[in-house]
Design a protein around this motif. Structure first.
Motif, mmCIF file in Angstrom:
data_model
loop_
_atom_site.group_PDB
_atom_site.id
_atom_site.type_symbol
_atom_site.label_atom_id
_atom_site.label_comp_id
_atom_site.label_asym_id
_atom_site.label_seq_id
_atom_site.Cartn_x
_atom_site.Cartn_y
_atom_site.Cartn_z
ATOM 1 N N VAL A 101 44.537 25.022 -14.031
ATOM 2 C CA VAL A 101 45.714 25.876 -13.893
ATOM 3 C C VAL A 101 45.356 27.314 -14.272
ATOM 4 O O VAL A 101 44.616 27.545 -15.228
ATOM 5 C CB VAL A 101 46.862 25.355 -14.794
ATOM 6 N N ASP A 102 45.888 28.290 -13.525
ATOM 7 C CA ASP A 102 45.586 29.708 -13.771
ATOM 8 C C ASP A 102 44.079 29.935 -13.794
ATOM 9 O O ASP A 102 43.524 30.533 -14.723
ATOM 10 C CB ASP A 102 46.213 30.183 -15.090
ATOM 11 N N ALA A 103 43.405 29.465 -12.749
ATOM 12 C CA ALA A 103 41.949 29.529 -12.698
ATOM 13 C C ALA A 103 41.425 30.960 -12.737
ATOM 14 O O ALA A 103 40.279 31.197 -13.130
ATOM 15 C CB ALA A 103 41.443 28.817 -11.441
ATOM 16 N N ASP A 104 42.246 31.932 -12.331
ATOM 17 C CA ASP A 104 41.816 33.333 -12.372
ATOM 18 C C ASP A 104 41.658 33.846 -13.796
ATOM 19 O O ASP A 104 41.083 34.913 -14.012
ATOM 20 C CB ASP A 104 42.817 34.215 -11.628
ATOM 21 N N ALA A 132 36.478 20.555 -3.325
ATOM 22 C CA ALA A 132 37.119 21.588 -4.152
ATOM 23 C C ALA A 132 38.150 22.347 -3.331
ATOM 24 O O ALA A 132 37.888 22.721 -2.177
ATOM 25 C CB ALA A 132 36.076 22.557 -4.711
ATOM 26 N N TYR A 133 39.315 22.570 -3.933
ATOM 27 C CA TYR A 133 40.396 23.324 -3.300
ATOM 28 C C TYR A 133 40.787 24.496 -4.192
ATOM 29 O O TYR A 133 40.723 24.406 -5.422
ATOM 30 C CB TYR A 133 41.638 22.445 -3.097
ATOM 31 N N LEU A 134 41.216 25.577 -3.559
ATOM 32 C CA LEU A 134 41.814 26.692 -4.283
ATOM 33 C C LEU A 134 43.206 26.902 -3.707
ATOM 34 O O LEU A 134 43.349 27.341 -2.562
ATOM 35 C CB LEU A 134 40.972 27.967 -4.128
ATOM 36 N N PHE A 135 44.234 26.535 -4.498
ATOM 37 C CA PHE A 135 45.614 26.784 -4.096
ATOM 38 C C PHE A 135 46.007 28.143 -4.643
ATOM 39 O O PHE A 135 46.096 28.322 -5.857
ATOM 40 C CB PHE A 135 46.554 25.716 -4.669
ATOM 41 N N GLN A 136 46.253 29.104 -3.761
ATOM 42 C CA GLN A 136 46.632 30.444 -4.213
ATOM 43 C C GLN A 136 48.009 30.799 -3.664
ATOM 44 O O GLN A 136 48.313 30.592 -2.499
ATOM 45 C CB GLN A 136 45.589 31.477 -3.789
ATOM 46 N N GLY A 137 48.852 31.307 -4.554
ATOM 47 C CA GLY A 137 50.206 31.665 -4.160
ATOM 48 C C GLY A 137 50.990 32.134 -5.365
ATOM 49 O O GLY A 137 50.629 31.878 -6.513
ATOM 50 N N THR A 142 45.920 29.317 -8.687
ATOM 51 C CA THR A 142 45.964 30.713 -9.111
ATOM 52 C C THR A 142 47.068 31.466 -8.376
ATOM 53 O O THR A 142 47.372 31.181 -7.219
ATOM 54 C CB THR A 142 44.612 31.420 -8.843
ATOM 55 N N ALA A 143 47.664 32.421 -9.085
ATOM 56 C CA ALA A 143 48.616 33.333 -8.459
ATOM 57 C C ALA A 143 47.913 34.610 -8.020
ATOM 58 O O ALA A 143 48.521 35.487 -7.421
ATOM 59 C CB ALA A 143 49.746 33.668 -9.444
ATOM 60 N N LEU A 151 49.413 29.646 -0.116
ATOM 61 C CA LEU A 151 50.821 29.247 -0.079
ATOM 62 C C LEU A 151 51.696 30.465 0.190
ATOM 63 O O LEU A 151 51.510 31.520 -0.428
ATOM 64 C CB LEU A 151 51.226 28.573 -1.388
ATOM 65 N N GLN A 152 52.641 30.295 1.073
ATOM 66 C CA GLN A 152 53.512 31.398 1.458
ATOM 67 C C GLN A 152 54.732 31.480 0.541
ATOM 68 O O GLN A 152 55.286 30.453 0.149
ATOM 69 C CB GLN A 152 53.987 31.214 2.903
ATOM 70 N N PRO A 153 55.153 32.697 0.196
ATOM 71 C CA PRO A 153 56.367 32.830 -0.625
ATOM 72 C C PRO A 153 57.589 32.382 0.159
ATOM 73 O O PRO A 153 57.645 32.517 1.381
ATOM 74 C CB PRO A 153 56.436 34.330 -0.927
ATOM 75 N N LEU A 154 58.552 31.809 -0.562
ATOM 76 C CA LEU A 154 59.780 31.387 0.080
ATOM 77 C C LEU A 154 60.592 32.604 0.511
ATOM 78 O O LEU A 154 60.494 33.672 -0.076
ATOM 79 C CB LEU A 154 60.626 30.550 -0.869
ATOM 80 N N ASN A 155 61.398 32.435 1.519
ATOM 81 C CA ASN A 155 62.348 33.449 1.931
ATOM 82 C C ASN A 155 63.475 33.480 0.904
ATOM 83 O O ASN A 155 64.167 32.487 0.700
ATOM 84 C CB ASN A 155 62.895 33.105 3.325
#
Length: 328
Positions: free
Chosen positions: A117-120, A30-35, A147-148, A166-170
């Motif tokens: 998608v949008d797991a939160d 299981a993975y949680l991609f947050q960004g 999730t964001a 995940l890091q926000p882009l510059n």
């Protein structure tokens, strides 16, 4: 189609972690991609699914051309399931259906991948139902939660996932890339504030609907200053017709947020941060009309309106209430 090499340009740390896992055949259950929105969560989830199923990957990089890769790209792979919110939330019944799928053998292999998608936005009951899968993982099953707002997830779910932040882009780098593609400085600056995806920015640049949306924002803020008695009629007759659904209205509110942030930047002498540089004169007029305190209150009101939209409050009511709050 994105590759891990492409994504490494903006998410080097997460990309290295995932590709190392793939190369060592140690993909987590299981993975949680947050960004933030636009950081590439969904693209990465599909790429991970391809890396799991692709029989021709090299150094963790899927081939993108085999039967499995093509069907994952098109959303038609029988053993890759994507779950999205039903309305404003992910409901218990959706997770129950997903749990039922867990009990079946994969149609073409024993491997299965589930992307939420949008797991939160899972209801409490839905989140508790999902825990059963996470507590009793099948070796051949991989769950990918996107999730964001990772902090809104239950701690019990977070603790059972491999968390990938995940890091926000510059934004300056994003703006530069857009200008290199021929987008004007004014548009590139605005698009970089709204999205971190170059493809999406290019679509906005060609979208007449978006161009009109920006004009309506300028028109609305101008009317609030000079013709406030007509603003509600304007919202009903023009604004709501253009921003006809919740997604469009959320974008309209995002534009309003940026506009009033520009007013705030003018108050605190940070004009180099202004986004609506093509409308600098109008922003300056706004800073003379709304005080710093007024502007702060309006920014909070817009954020509140966005939250009410997510909570399924009627869009027209949300916008009318916000309009009254923006009037001095």
């Amino acid at each position: 189609m994105k590759t891990w090499k492409d994504i490494a340009n903006t998410q080097p740390i997460v990309t290295k972690m995932i590709t190392n896992m793939i190369k060592r055949n140690r993909v987590a259950h299981a993975y949680l991609f947050q960004g933030q929105k636009g950081t590439g969560k969904e693209e990465m989830s599909l790429l991970l699914a391809k890396s799991i199923f692709c029989q021709f990957k090299e150094e963790g990089e899927p081939c993108q051309t085999c039967k499995d890769c093509i069907r994952i790209t098109s959303g038609n792979h029988p053993d890759v399931h994507k779950l999205i919110p039903d309305g404003a939330s992910i409901k218990k019944e959706q997770i129950l259906h997903l749990q039922k799928e867990f009990t079946y053998t994969g149609l073409e292999s024993n491997q299965k991948v589930y992307i939420i998608v949008d797991a939160d936005k899972m209801t409490t009951n839905a989140a508790n139902r999902l825990l059963k899968f996470l507590e009793e993982p099948n070796k051949k099953t991989t769950a990918i939660l996107l999730t964001a707002n990772g902090e809104a997830m239950l701690d019990t779910i977070r603790s059972r996932c491999q968390i990938m932040s995940l890091q926000p882009l510059n934004s300056e780098q994003m703006q530069g890339k857009l200008q290199e593609q021929g987008i004007t400085e004014a548009n590139a600056r605005l698009f970089a504030a709204l999205t971190q995806q170059i493809d999406e920015a290019n679509l906005l640049n060609q979208d007449e609907w978006f161009a009109q949306a920006r004009k309506l924002v300028v028109q609305l803020t101008g009317m609030l200053q000079t013709n406030s008695e007509e603003v509600l009629l304007f919202v009903q007759k023009q604004w709501m017709l253009h921003f006809a659904n919740r997604e469009q209205l959320q974008l309209g509110l995002d534009l309003l947020l940026l506009w009033y942030k520009d007013v705030m930047y003018t108050h605190i002498d940070k004009e180099e941060s202004i986004i609506f540089i093509a409308y600098r004169e109008e922003v300056e007029k706004g800073s003379m009309y709304w005080s710093n305190q007024d502007t702060t209150a309006i920014l909070y009101s817009i954020m509140g309106a966005k939250k009410h939209l997510e909570q399924n409050v009627h869009p027209t009511l949300v916008m009318e209430q916000l309009t009254l709050q923006m009037q001095r």
